[in-house]
Design an enzyme around this catalytic site. Structure first.
Site, mmCIF file in Angstrom:
data_model
loop_
_atom_site.group_PDB
_atom_site.id
_atom_site.type_symbol
_atom_site.label_atom_id
_atom_site.label_comp_id
_atom_site.label_asym_id
_atom_site.label_seq_id
_atom_site.Cartn_x
_atom_site.Cartn_y
_atom_site.Cartn_z
ATOM 1 N N ASN A 79 0.818 -1.209 0.000
ATOM 2 C CA ASN A 79 0.000 0.000 0.000
ATOM 3 C C ASN A 79 0.853 1.261 0.000
ATOM 4 O O ASN A 79 1.066 1.888 -1.036
ATOM 5 C CB ASN A 79 -0.940 -0.041 1.217
ATOM 6 N N ASP A 80 1.398 1.596 1.171
ATOM 7 C CA ASP A 80 2.107 2.876 1.284
ATOM 8 C C ASP A 80 3.303 2.972 0.339
ATOM 9 O O ASP A 80 3.612 4.057 -0.158
ATOM 10 C CB ASP A 80 2.570 3.082 2.724
ATOM 11 N N VAL A 81 3.962 1.852 0.075
ATOM 12 C CA VAL A 81 5.179 1.906 -0.746
ATOM 13 C C VAL A 81 4.871 2.125 -2.222
ATOM 14 O O VAL A 81 5.772 2.211 -3.049
ATOM 15 C CB VAL A 81 6.044 0.636 -0.593
ATOM 16 N N TYR A 92 -0.166 1.461 6.954
ATOM 17 C CA TYR A 92 0.140 1.935 8.303
ATOM 18 C C TYR A 92 0.202 3.446 8.398
ATOM 19 O O TYR A 92 0.033 4.032 9.445
ATOM 20 C CB TYR A 92 1.434 1.298 8.824
ATOM 21 N N ALA A 93 0.416 4.123 7.223
ATOM 22 C CA ALA A 93 0.476 5.576 7.259
ATOM 23 C C ALA A 93 -0.919 6.175 7.430
ATOM 24 O O ALA A 93 -1.060 7.352 7.743
ATOM 25 C CB ALA A 93 1.116 6.112 5.991
#
Lengths: 94, 463
Positions: free
Chosen positions: B388-390, B427-428
């Protein structure tokens, strides 16, 4: 500062520098086995536990010695075997 | 120095050299296994030589010999069994456990040795503090990774004040040991303080930050072992400890850079749940385009070049075998396939590579961030699985939690397929703009089921 401490400090510093130099060349793909292999290397603390064993002569000391030996041996044996298992999986298709 | 001592020291030197060469050989997959074996051989020789010293010196008494022998045999057996049976997905918690016992052993050395000099007193206190902190910290980290301790950040009330308090107590105890010959009692106190500190350090850190924490604790163990070497005047311990300390320090820096957060912020904790499902997106979910597995399979089979982006969702679903099966089917169909792996994918540095290697993904197909990013504009389909965030393009702009984080340029591919269970956040805790991109199609499924469906589709198409 004693000559002995100076010598030890020199060895420590050079060890750090060699470590930085060698390890910074390891590709990201191998970082988990690298960490696991490094983990096994600090199992050399087993040698320390063995050296210490020669100076121990109290019941509490024996108990602590057994625990320390257990920890260190687990670290060494498990660390090398698990790293070997991981690295055996990294093969190229040929 | 007797001839025997000289020989012993030279052999120790050879062992230390074996460690360095072993680590050096780890710089390529073709030599890495041999490197580990060289290092293990060095270790074996170091232990045998030390045994010879004990026997030659005749200093060890029978009880100590039994304690040493039984402890070593038991520990070795336990380590071997654990190393043989562990699943590759459970690797991080085992490495963390081994790290814990290493730190524990180092701390026990300083507790057991009566300090003979100021040097031994100073390094002994450091050894106990660092070793005990690593022991409890790594145990908590291992528990978190194994799911025995909550993976979410556990914020301890007044944690900061507790830290300051513990630091002060540790300083007082250290002064007692070094300045006033405080000896074993003060050292024991320092061990207790450090054990509590280790727990307080690791509890507030979320699962997603674990790669950083594991690296940092590894660096700490290395340092503790080096300190134990100072206490005992043992060169192999100093060298090996320094090597491991350097390894941990480098990996900690790399991991923190890959998350674009200072190490201090990660250690402060309270951020990073690791389990990217909790929060449901309240914002424009309507803009998202859904795709069926069959359509996605046809799109993949038609592609000339496919890049697979595996993330935490893949690791959590243990779908590494499914993804490699799909890649093999595509390769057999004439599609060029590679994997783009972000440094913090998985739960310890490089963990995703191990999972894919376990499933027999060819090493040549595994590419890191720098290798894969230039290739995305030439990619027909980027297949994102539980990352996700990456992959969030928002990282290129300032002013949000992922700003400045190095990302995989998935959005530059001609089209994107995302396999994900829901529109939940990473997680962000922010929306991934990639999902609402017109070229992106979402396949809502568990990684394992989704990949199996794709494989079925591709196989049917390829017949």
């Amino acid at each position: 500062m004693s000559p002995l401490l100076l010598a030890d400090l020199t060895v420590f510093t050079l060890g750090l520098l060699v470590g930085f130099e060698v390890i910074s060349k390891v590709p990201a793909t191998l970082h988990t086995p690298l960490m696991s292999g490094a983990n096994a290397i600090h199992g050399v603390v087993l040698v320390g536990v063995m050296v210490l064993a020669a100076t121990i002569s109290t019941p509490v000391g024996y108990a602590l010695l057994a625990v320390a030996a257990f920890f260190a041996a687990m670290n060494v044996a498990g660390g090398y075997v698990v790293t070997d298992r991981m690295l055996a999986m990294f093969r190229s298709r040929s | 120095m007797s001839a025997f001592d000289t020989v012993v020291h030279l052999i120790y030197l050879a062992c230390a050299t074996a460690f360095v060469i072993g680590l050096h050989l780890m710089n390529a997959p073709s030599t890495a296994r041999r490197g580990n074996q060289v290092s293990a051989a060095g270790m074996g020789v170091a232990v045998l030589v030390t045994l010879a010293v004990l026997i030659e010196g005749r200093q060890i008494n029978a009880y100590a010999a039994w304690a040493l022998g039984l402890g070593t045999a038991g520990g070795a057996a336990a380590g071997l069994v654990a190393a043989r049976v562990v699943r590759m997905t459970a690797m991080p918690q085992l490495v963390s456990l081994f790290n814990a016992v290493g730190g524990g052993a180092a701390a026990l050395i300083a507790l057991g040795e009566r300090p003979a000099s100021t040097q031994a007193e100073v390094t002994g206190v450091l050894d106990v503090l660092i070793g005990a902190l690593t022991f409890s910290g790594s145990l908590i980290a291992s528990g978190k990774l194994a799911g025995r301790v909550p993976g979410r950040p556990v914020v301890v009330p007044y944690g900061r004040f507790a830290w300051i308090g513990l630091g002060l107590v540790a300083a007082v105890l250290a002064v007692l040991v070094v300045g006033f010959g405080g000896g074993q009692a003060a050292l024991l106190g320092a061990a207790v303080v450090a054990l509590i500190a280790g727990v307080l350090l690791t509890l507030p850190i979320g699962g997603a930050d674990m790669p950083v924490v594991i690296s940092l604790l590894n660096a700490c163990t290395g340092t503790a072992v080096a300190m134990a070497g100072f206490v005992l005047g043992s060169t192999p311990l100093i060298i090996a400890g320094a090597l491991v300390g350097a390894a941990g320090a480098i990996l900690t820096k790399l991991m923190a850079d890959a998350m674009n957060r200072p190490i201090s912020a990660i250690m402060a904790g309270g951020y990073g749940t690791g389990d990217a499902v909790a929060v449901e997106a309240g914002s424009p979910a309507a803009a998202v385009r859904e795709i069926t597995a069959d359509d996605a399979a046809i799109q993949l089979a038609y592609a000339g070049r496919v890049v697979i982006v595996p993330g935490y969702g893949l690791a959590a679903a243990q779908a590494q075998h499914e993804v490699v099966a799909l890649a093999e089917a595509l390769t057999a169909h004439g599609v060029e396939v590679s994997y783009a792996i972000h440094p913090v994918a998985g739960r310890m540095p490089g963990h995703m590579n191990v999972l894919l290697a376990e499933a027999n993904a060819p090493y040549e197909q595994l590419q890191d961030l720098e290798e894969s990013n230039p290739a995305f504009p030439r990619t027909d389909v980027a297949l994102v699985i539980g990352a996700n965030d990456v992959t969030n393009p928002a990282a290129r702009r300032a002013g949000n939690p992922v700003s400045g984080m190095p990302i995989l340029d998935v959005d530059l591919a001609r089209s994107v397929i995302v396999i994900k269970r829901s529109l939940g956040h990473g997680y962000a805790g922010i929306d991934n703009e990639l999902y609402s991109d017109p070229r992106t199609a979402m396949l809502f499924a568990d990684a394992k089921k989704g990949l199996n469906a794709l494989l079925t589709g591709v196989s049917a198409y390829a017949k």
